[in-house]
Enzyme design. Structure first.
Site, PDB file in Angstrom:
ATOM      1  N   LYS A   1       0.841  -1.215   0.000  1.00  0.00           N
ATOM      2  CA  LYS A   1       0.000   0.000   0.000  1.00  0.00           C
ATOM      3  C   LYS A   1       0.874   1.264   0.000  1.00  0.00           C
ATOM      4  CE  LYS A   1      -2.046  -1.117   3.903  1.00  0.00           C
ATOM      5  NZ  LYS A   1      -1.318  -2.377   4.193  1.00  0.00           N
TER       6      LYS A   1
ATOM      7  N   ARG B   1      -0.101  -8.674  13.654  1.00  0.00           N
ATOM      8  CA  ARG B   1      -0.696  -7.701  12.720  1.00  0.00           C
ATOM      9  C   ARG B   1      -1.586  -8.410  11.702  1.00  0.00           C
ATOM     10  NH1 ARG B   1       4.525  -5.203  10.554  1.00  0.00           N
ATOM     11  NH2 ARG B   1       3.214  -3.985   9.164  1.00  0.00           N
TER      12      ARG B   1
ATOM     13  N   ARG C   1      11.754  -1.809  10.828  1.00  0.00           N
ATOM     14  CA  ARG C   1      10.686  -1.302  11.698  1.00  0.00           C
ATOM     15  C   ARG C   1      10.500  -2.242  12.880  1.00  0.00           C
ATOM     16  NH1 ARG C   1       5.476   0.363   8.067  1.00  0.00           N
ATOM     17  NH2 ARG C   1       4.400  -0.873   9.624  1.00  0.00           N
TER      18      ARG C   1
ATOM     19  N   ARG D   1      -9.448   1.091   8.771  1.00  0.00           N
ATOM     20  CA  ARG D   1      -8.878  -0.185   9.165  1.00  0.00           C
ATOM     21  C   ARG D   1      -9.844  -1.052   9.958  1.00  0.00           C
ATOM     22  NH1 ARG D   1      -3.191   0.539   8.778  1.00  0.00           N
ATOM     23  NH2 ARG D   1      -2.111  -1.309   9.449  1.00  0.00           N
TER      24      ARG D   1
ATOM     25  N   ARG E   1      11.703  -5.988   4.760  1.00  0.00           N
ATOM     26  CA  ARG E   1      11.592  -4.532   4.600  1.00  0.00           C
ATOM     27  C   ARG E   1      12.637  -3.796   5.437  1.00  0.00           C
ATOM     28  NH1 ARG E   1       5.953  -1.775   5.355  1.00  0.00           N
ATOM     29  NH2 ARG E   1       6.026  -2.880   7.344  1.00  0.00           N
TER      30      ARG E   1
HETATM   31  P1  AP5 Z   1       4.880  -1.582   1.780  1.00  0.00           P
HETATM   32  O1  AP5 Z   1       4.558  -0.779   0.571  1.00  0.00           O
HETATM   33  O2  AP5 Z   1       5.591  -0.912   2.899  1.00  0.00           O
HETATM   34  O3  AP5 Z   1       3.552  -2.359   2.279  1.00  0.00           O
HETATM   35  P2  AP5 Z   1       2.310  -1.839   3.123  1.00  0.00           P
HETATM   36  O4  AP5 Z   1       1.101  -2.515   2.602  1.00  0.00           O
HETATM   37  O5  AP5 Z   1       2.309  -0.350   3.178  1.00  0.00           O
HETATM   38  O6  AP5 Z   1       2.705  -2.474   4.523  1.00  0.00           O
HETATM   39  P3  AP5 Z   1       2.694  -1.860   5.993  1.00  0.00           P
HETATM   40  O7  AP5 Z   1       3.370  -2.889   6.863  1.00  0.00           O
HETATM   41  O8  AP5 Z   1       3.270  -0.479   6.038  1.00  0.00           O
HETATM   42  O9  AP5 Z   1       1.212  -1.819   6.277  1.00  0.00           O
HETATM   43  P4  AP5 Z   1       0.547  -1.786   7.606  1.00  0.00           P
HETATM   44  O10 AP5 Z   1      -0.830  -1.493   7.178  1.00  0.00           O
HETATM   45  O11 AP5 Z   1       0.706  -2.960   8.486  1.00  0.00           O
HETATM   46  O12 AP5 Z   1       1.368  -0.660   8.401  1.00  0.00           O
HETATM   47  P5  AP5 Z   1       1.048   0.864   8.714  1.00  0.00           P
HETATM   48  O13 AP5 Z   1       2.321   1.589   8.649  1.00  0.00           O
HETATM   49  O14 AP5 Z   1      -0.118   1.338   7.951  1.00  0.00           O
HETATM   50  O15 AP5 Z   1       5.723  -2.852   1.296  1.00  0.00           O
HETATM   51  C1  AP5 Z   1       6.227  -3.779   2.214  1.00  0.00           C
HETATM   52  C2  AP5 Z   1       7.588  -4.276   1.710  1.00  0.00           C
HETATM   53  O16 AP5 Z   1       7.395  -5.004   0.497  1.00  0.00           O
HETATM   54  C3  AP5 Z   1       8.571  -3.140   1.372  1.00  0.00           C
HETATM   55  O17 AP5 Z   1       9.866  -3.546   1.716  1.00  0.00           O
HETATM   56  C4  AP5 Z   1       8.450  -2.983  -0.163  1.00  0.00           C
HETATM   57  O18 AP5 Z   1       9.685  -2.530  -0.732  1.00  0.00           O
HETATM   58  C5  AP5 Z   1       8.094  -4.397  -0.597  1.00  0.00           C
HETATM   59  N1  AP5 Z   1       7.190  -4.436  -1.742  1.00  0.00           N
HETATM   60  C6  AP5 Z   1       6.146  -3.608  -1.996  1.00  0.00           C
HETATM   61  N2  AP5 Z   1       5.511  -3.957  -3.123  1.00  0.00           N
HETATM   62  C7  AP5 Z   1       6.184  -5.059  -3.592  1.00  0.00           C
HETATM   63  C8  AP5 Z   1       5.988  -5.911  -4.741  1.00  0.00           C
HETATM   64  N3  AP5 Z   1       4.992  -5.682  -5.608  1.00  0.00           N
HETATM   65  N4  AP5 Z   1       6.834  -6.942  -4.890  1.00  0.00           N
HETATM   66  C9  AP5 Z   1       7.851  -7.181  -4.010  1.00  0.00           C
HETATM   67  N5  AP5 Z   1       8.085  -6.422  -2.908  1.00  0.00           N
HETATM   68  C10 AP5 Z   1       7.250  -5.365  -2.711  1.00  0.00           C
HETATM   69  O19 AP5 Z   1       0.551   0.750  10.234  1.00  0.00           O
HETATM   70  C11 AP5 Z   1       1.444   0.430  11.285  1.00  0.00           C
HETATM   71  C12 AP5 Z   1       0.686   0.448  12.602  1.00  0.00           C
HETATM   72  O20 AP5 Z   1       0.114   1.753  12.840  1.00  0.00           O
HETATM   73  C13 AP5 Z   1      -0.515  -0.502  12.710  1.00  0.00           C
HETATM   74  O21 AP5 Z   1      -0.123  -1.816  13.058  1.00  0.00           O
HETATM   75  C14 AP5 Z   1      -1.340   0.182  13.799  1.00  0.00           C
HETATM   76  O22 AP5 Z   1      -0.788  -0.042  15.062  1.00  0.00           O
HETATM   77  C15 AP5 Z   1      -1.162   1.662  13.467  1.00  0.00           C
HETATM   78  N6  AP5 Z   1      -2.192   2.161  12.544  1.00  0.00           N
HETATM   79  C16 AP5 Z   1      -1.988   2.604  11.260  1.00  0.00           C
HETATM   80  N7  AP5 Z   1      -3.149   2.986  10.711  1.00  0.00           N
HETATM   81  C17 AP5 Z   1      -4.105   2.790  11.658  1.00  0.00           C
HETATM   82  C18 AP5 Z   1      -5.506   2.966  11.675  1.00  0.00           C
HETATM   83  N8  AP5 Z   1      -6.173   3.445  10.592  1.00  0.00           N
HETATM   84  N9  AP5 Z   1      -6.168   2.673  12.806  1.00  0.00           N
HETATM   85  C19 AP5 Z   1      -5.528   2.213  13.908  1.00  0.00           C
HETATM   86  N10 AP5 Z   1      -4.195   1.987  13.947  1.00  0.00           N
HETATM   87  C20 AP5 Z   1      -3.487   2.276  12.831  1.00  0.00           C
END
Ligand code: AP5
Length: 229
Positions: free
Chosen positions: A17, A171, A160, A92, A128
């Site tokens: 994402k 997660r 991270r 979410r 990552r």
């Molecule tokens: P990446 O693009 O970083 O993936 P992502 O889907 O963004 O993964 P996240 O882990 O960031 O999502 P998340 O939703 O768990 O975390 P968030 O930060 O939102 O890609 C991942 C890896 O794969 C990278 O190394 C990339 O290079 C690689 N990659 C990408 N595309 C690829 C492809 N096509 N092929 C191969 N490799 C690829 O949230 C973190 C925390 O914040 C949550 O756990 C929660 O505690 C809190 N939080 C965030 N939002 C909320 C909310 N709305 N409500 C409550 N708590 C929240």
């Protein structure tokens, strides 16, 4: 003036994402709202709220809805998205999806689910790395990756804290329990799409760009301005 478009990227942790939201924002001049990045910024500031948020994130749980919802609402009504906004990590759970629906009026909302196999998710998350200096995201498993320093600024890459094996499992559990129902919520509404996120970054980006172009075209005749309740 055409009304702004809100693109919601749905998908499990590691679906790509953040990667895709960044590319789309640059290519289509949308503002990128990542709730994970906004929350990590709060943690970095070391405020009382930031310390509490940090504990929740490191455990792989969800931060309270009111805090995240308010951050997103303020950012959207600030009006900094020239053409619209890409939401990465929000909503979410169903409460957040209903909140967004209440808050936004006269706005075209497009939801895109990025479907990725679990084995692939775990591999992506465990590989990552990020640059603590400029924020660039890397993956040790991508062939373009060279060494463990940032190609843009040379800083040493980091992992991270929530990308440990144990927290990744939590997660994914939280995602299945709380976030998966959000897919059904949007699938029953207009402008819902699903893409195969198992493919390479550029292939997925191509599909997403086609969707964005189509939705912006369809939206371009609308006149109503963005309003928030
Ligand atoms: P990446 O693009 O970083 O993936 P992502 O889907 O963004 O993964 P996240 O882990 O960031 O999502 P998340 O939703 O768990 O975390 P968030 O930060 O939102 O890609 C991942 C890896 O794969 C990278 O190394 C990339 O290079 C690689 N990659 C990408 N595309 C690829 C492809 N096509 N092929 C191969 N490799 C690829 O949230 C973190 C925390 O914040 C949550 O756990 C929660 O505690 C809190 N939080 C965030 N939002 C909320 C909310 N709305 N409500 C409550 N708590 C929240």
């Amino acid at each position: 003036m055409s009304q702004p478009t809100i693109i919601i990227l749905l998908g499990p942790p590691g679906a790509g994402k953040g990667t895709q939201a960044g590319l789309l924002a640059r290519r289509h001049r949308f503002a990128h709202i990542s709730t994970g990045d906004l929350l990590r910024e709060e943690v970095r500031k070391g405020t009382r709220v930031g310390r509490k948020v940090g504990e929740i994130m490191e455990a792989g749980e969800l931060v309270p809805d009111e805090l995240v919802g308010d951050m997103v609402r303020k950012r959207i009504v600030s009006g900094d998205g020239e053409k619209g906004y890409i939401l990465d990590g929000f909503p979410r759970n169903l409460a957040q999806a209903r909140y967004l629906e209440r808050v936004l009026q006269h706005v075209t909302v497009v939801a895109v689910n990025m479907d990725v196999d679990e084995e692939q998710l775990v591999r992506r998350l465990s590989g990552r790395r990020y640059c603590p200096n400029c924020g660039k995201i890397y993956n040790l498993h991508l062939s373009s990756q060279e060494g463990e320093s940032c190609s843009a600024c040379g800083a040493e890459l980091r992992q991270r804290p929530d990308d440990s094996e144990e927290v990744i499992a939590e997660r994914l559990r939280v995602y299945r329990e709380q976030t998966e129902p959000v897919i059904e919520f949007y699938a029953s509404r207009r402008n819902y799409f699903s893409v195969d996120g198992n493919r390479g970054v550029e292939e997925v980006a191509g599909d997403l760009s086609t969707i964005v172009n189509q939705m912006v075209r369809e939206n371009s005749s609308a006149e109503a301005p963005l309003r928030s309740r």
